[in-house]
Motif scaffolding. Structure first.
Motif, mmCIF file in Angstrom:
data_model
loop_
_atom_site.group_PDB
_atom_site.id
_atom_site.type_symbol
_atom_site.label_atom_id
_atom_site.label_comp_id
_atom_site.label_asym_id
_atom_site.label_seq_id
_atom_site.Cartn_x
_atom_site.Cartn_y
_atom_site.Cartn_z
ATOM 1 N N ALA A 1 0.831 -1.211 0.000
ATOM 2 C CA ALA A 1 0.000 0.000 0.000
ATOM 3 C C ALA A 1 0.861 1.254 0.000
ATOM 4 N N GLU A 2 1.971 1.198 0.727
ATOM 5 C CA GLU A 2 2.888 2.343 0.758
ATOM 6 C C GLU A 2 3.483 2.602 -0.619
ATOM 7 N N ASN A 3 3.855 1.533 -1.310
ATOM 8 C CA ASN A 3 4.420 1.685 -2.650
ATOM 9 C C ASN A 3 3.399 2.237 -3.644
ATOM 10 N N VAL A 4 2.174 1.782 -3.519
ATOM 11 C CA VAL A 4 1.129 2.287 -4.416
ATOM 12 C C VAL A 4 0.894 3.772 -4.161
ATOM 13 N N LEU A 5 0.775 4.145 -2.891
ATOM 14 C CA LEU A 5 0.540 5.555 -2.572
ATOM 15 C C LEU A 5 1.716 6.414 -3.036
ATOM 16 N N LYS A 6 2.919 5.969 -2.760
ATOM 17 C CA LYS A 6 4.114 6.737 -3.142
ATOM 18 C C LYS A 6 4.151 6.965 -4.648
ATOM 19 N N SER B 1 -5.449 2.868 -11.997
ATOM 20 C CA SER B 1 -4.771 1.630 -11.611
ATOM 21 C C SER B 1 -3.946 1.056 -12.757
ATOM 22 N N ARG B 2 -4.429 1.238 -13.979
ATOM 23 C CA ARG B 2 -3.708 0.696 -15.120
ATOM 24 C C ARG B 2 -2.356 1.409 -15.298
ATOM 25 N N THR B 3 -2.382 2.724 -15.103
ATOM 26 C CA THR B 3 -1.129 3.505 -15.208
ATOM 27 C C THR B 3 -0.113 3.018 -14.188
ATOM 28 N N LYS C 1 1.611 -0.460 -14.749
ATOM 29 C CA LYS C 1 2.653 -0.512 -15.776
ATOM 30 C C LYS C 1 4.016 -0.073 -15.259
ATOM 31 N N LEU C 2 4.046 0.481 -14.033
ATOM 32 C CA LEU C 2 5.321 0.929 -13.481
ATOM 33 C C LEU C 2 6.136 -0.280 -13.036
ATOM 34 N N PRO C 3 7.358 -0.422 -13.529
ATOM 35 C CA PRO C 3 8.155 -1.616 -13.202
ATOM 36 C C PRO C 3 8.474 -1.741 -11.718
ATOM 37 N N GLN C 4 8.528 -0.616 -10.999
ATOM 38 C CA GLN C 4 8.875 -0.681 -9.589
ATOM 39 C C GLN C 4 7.759 -1.252 -8.722
ATOM 40 N N LEU C 5 6.533 -1.331 -9.272
ATOM 41 C CA LEU C 5 5.439 -1.940 -8.507
ATOM 42 C C LEU C 5 5.358 -3.441 -8.763
ATOM 43 N N GLY C 6 5.343 -3.834 -10.013
ATOM 44 C CA GLY C 6 5.350 -5.247 -10.349
ATOM 45 C C GLY C 6 4.129 -6.017 -9.912
ATOM 46 N N VAL C 7 2.948 -5.374 -9.930
ATOM 47 C CA VAL C 7 1.705 -6.058 -9.570
ATOM 48 C C VAL C 7 0.661 -5.792 -10.639
ATOM 49 N N SER C 8 -0.410 -6.577 -10.622
ATOM 50 C CA SER C 8 -1.439 -6.463 -11.650
ATOM 51 C C SER C 8 -2.315 -5.246 -11.424
ATOM 52 N N THR D 1 -4.808 -5.850 -8.636
ATOM 53 C CA THR D 1 -4.231 -5.685 -7.296
ATOM 54 C C THR D 1 -4.110 -4.207 -6.939
ATOM 55 N N VAL D 2 -3.631 -3.418 -7.912
ATOM 56 C CA VAL D 2 -3.502 -1.979 -7.665
ATOM 57 C C VAL D 2 -4.869 -1.368 -7.399
ATOM 58 N N ARG D 3 -5.859 -1.817 -8.144
ATOM 59 C CA ARG D 3 -7.207 -1.281 -7.972
ATOM 60 C C ARG D 3 -7.730 -1.564 -6.559
ATOM 61 N N ASN D 4 -7.467 -2.760 -6.055
ATOM 62 C CA ASN D 4 -7.906 -3.113 -4.698
ATOM 63 C C ASN D 4 -7.189 -2.273 -3.640
ATOM 64 N N VAL D 5 -5.888 -2.094 -3.845
ATOM 65 C CA VAL D 5 -5.120 -1.294 -2.892
ATOM 66 C C VAL D 5 -5.601 0.164 -2.918
ATOM 67 N N MET D 6 -5.882 0.680 -4.107
ATOM 68 C CA MET D 6 -6.365 2.059 -4.221
ATOM 69 C C MET D 6 -7.708 2.229 -3.526
ATOM 70 N N ALA D 7 -8.554 1.199 -3.604
ATOM 71 C CA ALA D 7 -9.845 1.260 -2.903
ATOM 72 C C ALA D 7 -9.626 1.368 -1.396
ATOM 73 N N ASP D 8 -8.631 0.619 -0.881
ATOM 74 C CA ASP D 8 -8.316 0.690 0.548
ATOM 75 C C ASP D 8 -7.771 2.073 0.917
ATOM 76 N N LEU D 9 -6.898 2.620 0.061
ATOM 77 C CA LEU D 9 -6.325 3.944 0.322
ATOM 78 C C LEU D 9 -7.407 5.020 0.307
ATOM 79 N N GLU D 10 -8.379 4.866 -0.578
ATOM 80 C CA GLU D 10 -9.470 5.830 -0.639
ATOM 81 C C GLU D 10 -10.328 5.740 0.616
ATOM 82 N N GLU D 11 -10.554 4.524 1.087
ATOM 83 C CA GLU D 11 -11.337 4.343 2.310
ATOM 84 C C GLU D 11 -10.632 4.965 3.518
#
Length: 347
Positions: free
Chosen positions: A7-12, A27-29, A32-39, A42-52
């Motif tokens: 979650a920290e990596n996604v927010l950063k 989430s699609r953008t 595509k970042l190589p430093q995240l390395g997740v689908s 997955t990013v969409r789910n993490v973003m939903a948590d960050l928004e909450e």
């Protein structure tokens, strides 16, 4: 607030991407970042948590998200690593201060360079009279009834006052009064000098009684006029550069912001909060407590003379700014100004 590593990596990366591009981040953008390395899912789910959690929000119905004030705060506190300015920027900074000894010009240079290097508004609060310390007072006779008083403060500023008096002072009386003043009050703040002088004049002090009282009153007048004429003020440079910032292009936003620059009251109050801080302070959006700065961030740092804090400097820009770069510029400028003022106070 603590986040797990993902979650920290996604927010950063979301904050950094938004700062760079100025567009809501999807989430699609991010996927595509190589430093995240997740689908993307997955990013969409993490973003939903960050928004909450209130760290990101959607400005409209699109899938993109932007950081909230809380998201920026967590990013600045936990994820920003100040970048050293480029060698070109460091040279530009040092060139502005090199060879200059006038404190007022040094302060103006600091405000200018903060604006030039960040392309935002640069600010320097003049030394507070509650912190400015008395160094030396000298008198020079101009005529039988007029005396030039020369006041030097520990931050290197020199102020001249012409005093008129119906009573003529001899050279020896003026020297005696100045010697007493310098010996007894050197190193005290101007406010304390006034207080101590009143106390000394009310006590049975043989040394005080042996000095021409009118000369002492003249010295007191110089201190009083210096306090009244140099109340806290702030030097602002480059505020017009904010007109070109897309995030601040709303007429109402700009009007409130430029009213704040005009009155300076809100800026002074905010910058005063960083006087006792160690290092750089960052105020993001509504954290300032002033509606005029609601769309802005203020990055500030105290500056010193001989190790004593005497004022603050900083930058006003949009909340979407390159915090790592601006923090570095503010930090190094405060150190260079401190060094230059300390040198000028000893010259």
């Amino acid at each position: 607030m603590s986040l797990d590593l993902r979650a920290e990596n996604v927010l950063k990366n979301l904050v950094e991407t938004y700062i760079h591009d100025g567009q809501p981040v999807g989430s699609r953008t991010l996927s595509k970042l190589p430093q995240l390395g997740v689908s993307s899912a997955t990013v969409r789910n993490v973003m939903a948590d960050l928004e909450e959690l209130g760290l990101i929000t959607s400005p409209h119905t699109s899938a993109g998200r932007i950081p909230t004030v809380q998201g920026y705060r967590l990013f600045v506190d936990s994820m920003v690593r100040a970048n050293l300015p480029t060698q070109e920027a460091i040279s530009q900074l040092t060139d502005r201060f090199e060879g200059e000894s006038d404190p007022e010009k040094l302060i103006a240079h600091a405000s200018d360079v903060l604006s030039d290097l960040t392309q935002f508004a640069g600010m320097v609060v003049l030394p507070s009279q509650s912190l400015t310390r008395f160094h030396q007072l000298e008198f020079m006779r101009l005529s039988k009834s007029r005396v030039l008083a020369i006041l030097v403060t520990e931050d290197g500023r020199v102020q001249n006052r012409v005093l008129s008096s119906a009573e003529g002072f001899s050279e020896s009386e003026l020297v005696q009064a100045a010697n007493f003043f310098n010996h007894r009050y050197k190193g005290n703040t101007l406010q304390d000098v006034r207080r101590l002088l009143v106390e000394d004049m009310q006590t049975d002090n043989d040394e005080m009684h042996n000095i021409n009282q009118s000369a002492i009153q003249a010295a007191s007048q110089v201190i009083a006029e210096e306090e009244q004429s140099n109340q806290n003020d702030v030097v602002v440079s480059g505020e017009q550069k904010l007109l070109g910032v897309p995030d601040l292009c709303q007429i109402e936003t700009l009007q409130k912001l430029f009213d704040a620059f005009k009155t300076k009251r809100d800026l002074l109050d905010l910058l005063d909060r960083s006087l006792k801080a160690e290092g750089v302070s960052v105020f993001i959006g509504e954290e300032s407590g002033f509606s005029s700065l609601g769309e802005c961030s203020v990055i500030a740092s105290p500056y010193h003379v001989d190790g004593k804090v005497i004022g603050t400097l900083g930058v006003v820009g949009p909340t979407r700014m390159s915090y790592d770069s601006v923090i570095s510029v503010v930090d190094i400028t405060s150190k260079l100004l401190s060094q230059a003022l300390s040198g000028s106070s000893q010259s």
